[in-house]
Every structure is written in structure tokens, then in C-alpha cells.
Design an enzyme around this catalytic site. Structure first.
Site, short mmCIF file in Angstrom:
data_model
loop_
_atom_site.label_atom_id
_atom_site.label_comp_id
_atom_site.label_asym_id
_atom_site.label_seq_id
_atom_site.Cartn_x
_atom_site.Cartn_y
_atom_site.Cartn_z
N PHE A 1 0.95 -1.27 -0.02
CA PHE A 1 -0.30 0.27 0.22
C PHE A 1 0.72 1.40 -0.40
CE2 PHE A 1 -2.25 3.75 1.32
CZ PHE A 1 -3.15 3.53 0.68
N LYS B 1 3.11 11.27 6.45
CA LYS B 1 2.84 11.49 7.77
C LYS B 1 2.88 11.61 9.14
CE LYS B 1 -0.18 7.63 6.40
NZ LYS B 1 -1.39 7.78 5.99
N ASP C 1 10.16 3.37 1.56
CA ASP C 1 8.70 3.70 2.23
C ASP C 1 8.52 3.64 3.74
OD1 ASP C 1 6.06 5.00 2.36
OD2 ASP C 1 5.14 3.71 0.89
#
Length: 401
Positions: free
Chosen positions: A141, A255, A226
Site C-alpha cells: 500500500f 504522515k 516507503d
């Protein structure tokens, strides 16, 4: 109708159904707790998928934002501003890298990393134009843009959004032999999550990340990590890759970099890699804006103390000590994770992940399901041990153990 029902009905009337939120309408939040429009408090065990590592309403982050709001919030990159250099310098130092390319969302940062890898492949490695290949992992994801869903293996994220962007090959996560077999002369990068969050907090086998690092170095391929969910303290280290002493060629961050205050993301790498860009070849109006830089600078200072990494280590050990015995007892099939981050696979006898999330909501605890049977636990790193224990007690109660 209750205030909660009115809020949900109003949202349903004018918002596209791209999410399936739990039936709660949050009005305020502080630390690890949120309060809804009816005044009921909930313990947040999701932390905005790690965007809120430093808690809701962190005073240092809010003070940094307020001070910058009074000065200047946006210049675009058409002009320099006085927070940009410090942000890039401090983030590069935190990562042990040389250059920073700031963006806003995690998906933008992943898209930037894809463009970086391709351009590096053509300009530095010498791959023929249009032939660059990037290898990814099954169940990844990385976001939801059209390019990113092109290399997703999740039918829900991918279906009906074609035609898909070529240039990607997916291999099983954690399978070093499959990865090695996929690398060829046109491969420019391997893009991986050091821990797969959306897939259910999947931790790769020991030795996998060092193996990826050696393979990519030997084959002249970029290793892109990531760390949007796993980085910036969540796992007990600044970066999840550090648990196996691995330093990738490229970090993709987001984030928690914005502290839950503003969206901030970045690609961080060496001068050789990020130096391939020339002015006008990539950009973002809001990327690296003064407000974002001010907040992110404070995030970096929080991380430089090591306090939050230590909290994630200690509370994470406690979390897994408490969750571990649940596995195999009939209510929970498996527990995985690292640091203050866990994926809990619910046995079907106790209901779906959604059902368990709704029962926890009724008891004042907020989590969210993923892929049907799994709930993720990722509280703000500021959570107290007592509050964490209370939340785990509620989980045991709804599971009947």
C-alpha cells in the site's frame, strides 16, 4: 436524531463514499483521547495511521504552527522563504542523507520517488528510454493515485481505475529469491514498505531487508523504503529499516512528518539520486511551504531527543507482551508487529474486524479494520501505560477472553 446521527447524515448527503468510517463524529482531541459531538471520550488506538505519533494537539507543534501562521504560510516555490533551508538541512541530517524534495501527501511522495527512480535510471544507470522497471511487493500500500494503484494487488483499490500504468512488477513480500529473479538490466528500483501497514502490519522475515539492500547494491538498483507509516518513531527506531541496520538509497516520508497538523511529505536521498532533477521537471505549489516547514522542523526536533523512539520501544514491548498470549486461543489467530504497532487477526468465531471495531467503539476505544479480519493497533506514542492497558482490557472484553 442524535447529534452523532445528524453529523453522519449531513456528511453522507454531500460526500462521496470513498471511506467507510465508524459511526462517531469527533469534535475535539488531546493526547491519546478524542471527544465526540455528544461529549463522549474515546481512546485513540489508530493515531491517524501514524500521522499522530506525537498525539493530538501536541503543544510544541501547535505553538510552532501558530507562530508561523502570524508570519507567512505560503510563498510557492517561486520564491525562497526563511524556513525552507533549515527544514531541508535538518531532515537530511535526521536521515543521514544529502538532499530533500518536499511534497504534501504520502502518495505525492511515492509518485515523486517513482519519477526520481526512472529519471535516475535513464540519466545515471543508462536504461533505454521508456524501459525502466520498478519492482514492488504483493499486498503493498503506497497510496491511491492512478499510477500507484497500477501496481497494487488489492482488487478494491485497483478495480475500475484502468488503463494501468506500465513499468512495475510485483513479487511476494519477504521472498528474496523471487525478488532476485525479477531484477533485470532494466530494473531501476525496488520499492518496499519495511513493514506492510495496510496489509495488516506484516513484518518481513529476519534478514530480508539486508538481503534486499545487498541485492540492490550489487545489481545497481535503487532501494526505496516507503517509511510513511513505519518511520519517525513508530517502531521504536527513527526508521523501521534501522532494526536490521539497513540504510536504503531513498526514504519516502509522510504522515508523522506533519505532526497531525498539516500534510507534509518528502523524498530524501543522496545528491547523486535527487540531483537528477532540473528546475521545472517536478514541483508542488504547497510542497515545502513555510507552515509545513515550521511544523516539520519541530517534529524533527522531537525525534532528535530519542524520547519518542524510546517510548515506542518500551510501550511496544508491553503491547506485544499483552497481545501475544491472545494468539491461538480461539479469539485471535495471529498477532504481528514491531514497536507500538500491531496487527491482530480476529478469529471468525468472534466476528469480522469491522464488528470488533464497532464493539470497541461502543466501549470507548477507536481502532479500524483492514482486509476484513484484521484490526490495527497504533496509538499515539504519547499514550500512557495505564491508558494502553485500559484499551487492551476493552479488547479482551469484546473478544470474550
Amino acid at each position: 436524531m442524535t447529534s452523532t446521527e445528524r453529523g453522519i447524515a449531513a456528511a453522507e448527503a454531500h460526500s462521496a463514499h470513498n471511506y467507510h468510517p465508524l459511526p462517531v463524529v469527533v469534535a475535539t482531541a488531546e493526547g491519546a483521547w478524542m471527544t465526540d459531538v455528544a461529549g463522549r471520550r474515546y481512546l485513540d488506538l489508530l493515531a491517524g495511521y501514524s500521522a499522530l505519533n506525537f498525539g493530538h494537539g501536541n503543544r510544541r507543534l501547535l505553538d510552532a504552527a501558530r507562530a508561523q501562521l502570524e508570519r507567512v504560510t505560503l510563498t510557492s516555490r517561486a520564491f525562497h522563504h526563511d524556513r525552507f533551508a533549515d527544514f531541508c538541512t535538518r531532515l537530511a541530517e535526521l536521515c543521514g542523507m544529502e538532499l530533500v524534495l518536499p511534497m504534501n501527501t504520502g502518495a505525492e511522495a511515492v509518485e515523486t520517488a517513482v519519477k526520481t527512480a526512472r529519471k535516475w535510471g535513464y540519466r545515471v544507470k543508462g536504461v533505454p528510454d521508456g524501459r525502466a522497471k520498478i519492482i514492488v511487493a504483493d499486498n503493498n500500500f503506497h497510496g491511491r493515485t492512478t499510477t500507484i494503484v497500477s501496481f497494487s494487488t488489492d482488487p478494491e483499490a485497483r478495480a475500475d481505475f484502468g488503463p494501468y500504468t506500465p513499468g512495475f512488477e510485483s513479487v511476494p513480500y519477504g521472498d528474496l529469491a523471487a525478488l532476485a529473479a525479477a531484477v533485470d538490466e532494466h530494473t531501476v528500483a525496488v520499492l518496499l514498505e519495511p513493514i506492510q501497514g495496510e496489509a495488516g502490519v506484516l513484518v518481513p522475515p529476519a534478514g530480508y531487508l539486508p538481503g534486499v539492500r545487498k541485492l540492490t547494491r550489487d545489481r545497481d538498483v535503487l532501494f526505496i523504503a516507503d517509511e510513511i507509516q513505519s518511520g519517525l518513531g513508530r517502531t521504536g527506531r527513527t526508521f523501521a529499516c534501522e532494526h536490521e541496520d539497513v540504510v536504503p538509497d531513498v526514504y519516502v516520508l509522510g504522515k508523522a512528518l506533519g505532526g497531525g497538523v498539516v500534510p507534509v511529505s518528502a523524498v530524501v536521498s543522496s545528491r547523486e539520486v535527487l540531483g537528477v532533477f532540473a528546475p521545472g521537471e517536478h514541483g508542488s505549489t504547497f510542497g515545502g511551504n513555510p507552515l509545513a516547514c515550521a511544523v516539520a522542523l519541530e517534529v524533527i526536533e522531537l525525534l532528535r531527543t530519542g524520547e519518542f523512539q524510546q517510548r515506542a520501544t518500551e510501550l511496544g514491548a508491553h503491547l506485544h507482551h499483552e497481545l501475544g498470549p491472545l494468539a491461538g486461543g480461539g479469539a485471535v489467530d495471529a498477532v504481528r508487529g514491531r514497536g507500538l504497532w500491531a496487527g491482530v487477526d480476529i478469529n471468525p468465531s468472534r466476528g469480522s474486524g469491522r464488528a470488533v471495531s464497532e464493539r470497541l467503539l461502543a466501549r470507548g476505544v477507536l481502532v479500524k479494520e483492514t482486509h476484513g479480519a484484521t484490526i490495527r493497533i497504533a496509538p499515539p506514542l504519547v499514550i500512557s501505560k495505564a491508558d494502553l492497558d485500559w484499551g487492551l482490557d476493552q479488547l479482551r472484553h469484546v473478544l470474550g477472553v
